[in-house]
Write a protein that holds these residues in place. Structure first.
Motif, PDB file in Angstrom:
ATOM      1  N   PHE A  26       0.825  -1.204   0.000  1.00  0.00           N
ATOM      2  CA  PHE A  26       0.000   0.000   0.000  1.00  0.00           C
ATOM      3  C   PHE A  26       0.863   1.259   0.000  1.00  0.00           C
ATOM      4  CE2 PHE A  26      -2.886   3.139   2.019  1.00  0.00           C
ATOM      5  CZ  PHE A  26      -3.799   3.192   0.977  1.00  0.00           C
ATOM      6  N   ILE A  27       1.974   1.238   0.716  1.00  0.00           N
ATOM      7  CA  ILE A  27       2.901   2.375   0.705  1.00  0.00           C
ATOM      8  C   ILE A  27       3.403   2.601  -0.725  1.00  0.00           C
ATOM      9  CG2 ILE A  27       5.210   3.127   1.431  1.00  0.00           C
ATOM     10  CD1 ILE A  27       4.582   1.835   4.165  1.00  0.00           C
ATOM     11  N   GLY A  34       8.526   8.709  -6.633  1.00  0.00           N
ATOM     12  CA  GLY A  34       9.616   8.093  -5.898  1.00  0.00           C
ATOM     13  C   GLY A  34       9.831   8.603  -4.489  1.00  0.00           C
ATOM     14  N   LYS A  35       8.859   9.338  -3.940  1.00  0.00           N
ATOM     15  CA  LYS A  35       9.023   9.892  -2.589  1.00  0.00           C
ATOM     16  C   LYS A  35       8.459   8.913  -1.568  1.00  0.00           C
ATOM     17  CE  LYS A  35       9.199  14.543  -4.200  1.00  0.00           C
ATOM     18  NZ  LYS A  35       9.304  15.887  -3.733  1.00  0.00           N
ATOM     19  N   LYS A  36       9.262   7.910  -1.252  1.00  0.00           N
ATOM     20  CA  LYS A  36       8.797   6.828  -0.392  1.00  0.00           C
ATOM     21  C   LYS A  36       8.653   7.272   1.062  1.00  0.00           C
ATOM     22  CE  LYS A  36       9.464   1.980   0.443  1.00  0.00           C
ATOM     23  NZ  LYS A  36      10.207   0.788   0.050  1.00  0.00           N
ATOM     24  N   ALA A  39       5.370   8.925   1.457  1.00  0.00           N
ATOM     25  CA  ALA A  39       4.287   7.942   1.408  1.00  0.00           C
ATOM     26  C   ALA A  39       4.203   7.156   2.718  1.00  0.00           C
ATOM     27  CB  ALA A  39       4.492   6.989   0.238  1.00  0.00           C
ATOM     28  N   GLU A  40       5.353   6.781   3.258  1.00  0.00           N
ATOM     29  CA  GLU A  40       5.375   6.075   4.559  1.00  0.00           C
ATOM     30  C   GLU A  40       4.780   6.952   5.639  1.00  0.00           C
ATOM     31  OE1 GLU A  40       9.492   5.109   5.073  1.00  0.00           O
ATOM     32  OE2 GLU A  40       9.258   3.128   4.160  1.00  0.00           O
ATOM     33  N   ASN A  41       5.132   8.233   5.643  1.00  0.00           N
ATOM     34  CA  ASN A  41       4.603   9.159   6.635  1.00  0.00           C
ATOM     35  C   ASN A  41       3.078   9.250   6.537  1.00  0.00           C
ATOM     36  OD1 ASN A  41       4.447  11.157   8.603  1.00  0.00           O
ATOM     37  ND2 ASN A  41       4.768  12.798   7.122  1.00  0.00           N
ATOM     38  N   ILE A  42       2.561   9.324   5.317  1.00  0.00           N
ATOM     39  CA  ILE A  42       1.112   9.421   5.111  1.00  0.00           C
ATOM     40  C   ILE A  42       0.408   8.169   5.627  1.00  0.00           C
ATOM     41  CG2 ILE A  42      -0.683   9.421   3.324  1.00  0.00           C
ATOM     42  CD1 ILE A  42       1.184  11.273   1.686  1.00  0.00           C
ATOM     43  N   VAL A  43       0.900   6.994   5.240  1.00  0.00           N
ATOM     44  CA  VAL A  43       0.241   5.740   5.614  1.00  0.00           C
ATOM     45  C   VAL A  43       0.328   5.508   7.117  1.00  0.00           C
ATOM     46  CG1 VAL A  43       0.303   3.232   5.344  1.00  0.00           C
ATOM     47  CG2 VAL A  43       0.546   4.703   3.354  1.00  0.00           C
ATOM     48  N   TYR A  44       1.509   5.687   7.691  1.00  0.00           N
ATOM     49  CA  TYR A  44       1.669   5.438   9.131  1.00  0.00           C
ATOM     50  C   TYR A  44       0.867   6.438   9.965  1.00  0.00           C
ATOM     51  CZ  TYR A  44       5.446   2.211   7.961  1.00  0.00           C
ATOM     52  OH  TYR A  44       6.181   1.166   7.462  1.00  0.00           O
TER      53      TYR A  44
END
Length: 156
Positions: A26-27, A34-36, A39-44
């Motif tokens: 999902f991340i 390419g800004k992982k 994306a991690e910050n948004i999902v977490y």
């Protein structure tokens, strides 16, 4: 895509926080350009917000919500004798999960007025409760497939 042979599936490693391959996939779906880390910050952050509001395990809520969004059927256009038919086809588990994640991302991006974190948390909670735009999208797809069941014999 090769003409012959199969493309081997990539093995995706689990995410560091929840130790879940599903969250890591999902991340990757949320990630743009390419800004992982973003994306991690948004999902977490969205999963933390779900934990605060529902007082339940966010990974369990996410799994149930994704299960309610995942389609069992889809329609594909088949051209037969000059006419194009919408043919219902069963969806594999991995394709269904991919579609569900993609729908979740697009619906959250289309929600106006809120940040991606808030809209993602709200949409996951809506899907967990069996409501929301993603669940409606799945039901519409199933209705279309049911309506075109007469063309199922064109499947090959």
């Amino acid at each position: 895509m090769p003409r012959r042979g199969n493309v081997s599936k990539r093995i995706i490693q689990e995410d560091p926080v929840y130790k879940s391959v599903l969250v890591q996939k999902f991340i990757h779906k949320v990630m743009t350009k390419g800004k992982k880390s973003k994306a991690e910050n948004i999902v977490y952050s969205a999963l933390d917000e779900i934990k605060k509001k529902l007082n339940k395990d966010p990974l369990e809520v996410f799994d149930v919500a994704l299960g309610k969004i995942t389609p069992m059927l889809e329609v594909k256009a088949r051209r037969v004798g000059g006419a194009t038919y919408q043919v219902p086809i069963e969806v594999s588990k991995s394709r269904g999960q991919g579609l569900a994640m993609k729908w979740l991302c697009t619906v959250c991006q289309e929600r106006a007025g809120k940040s991606m974190i808030e809209s993602l948390a709200a949409e996951v909670m809506d899907a967990y409760n069996g409501a929301g735009a993603c669940v409606k999208k799945k039901e519409d797809l199933h209705k279309t497939a049911e309506a075109n069941k007469a063309f199922a014999h064109f499947r090959w």
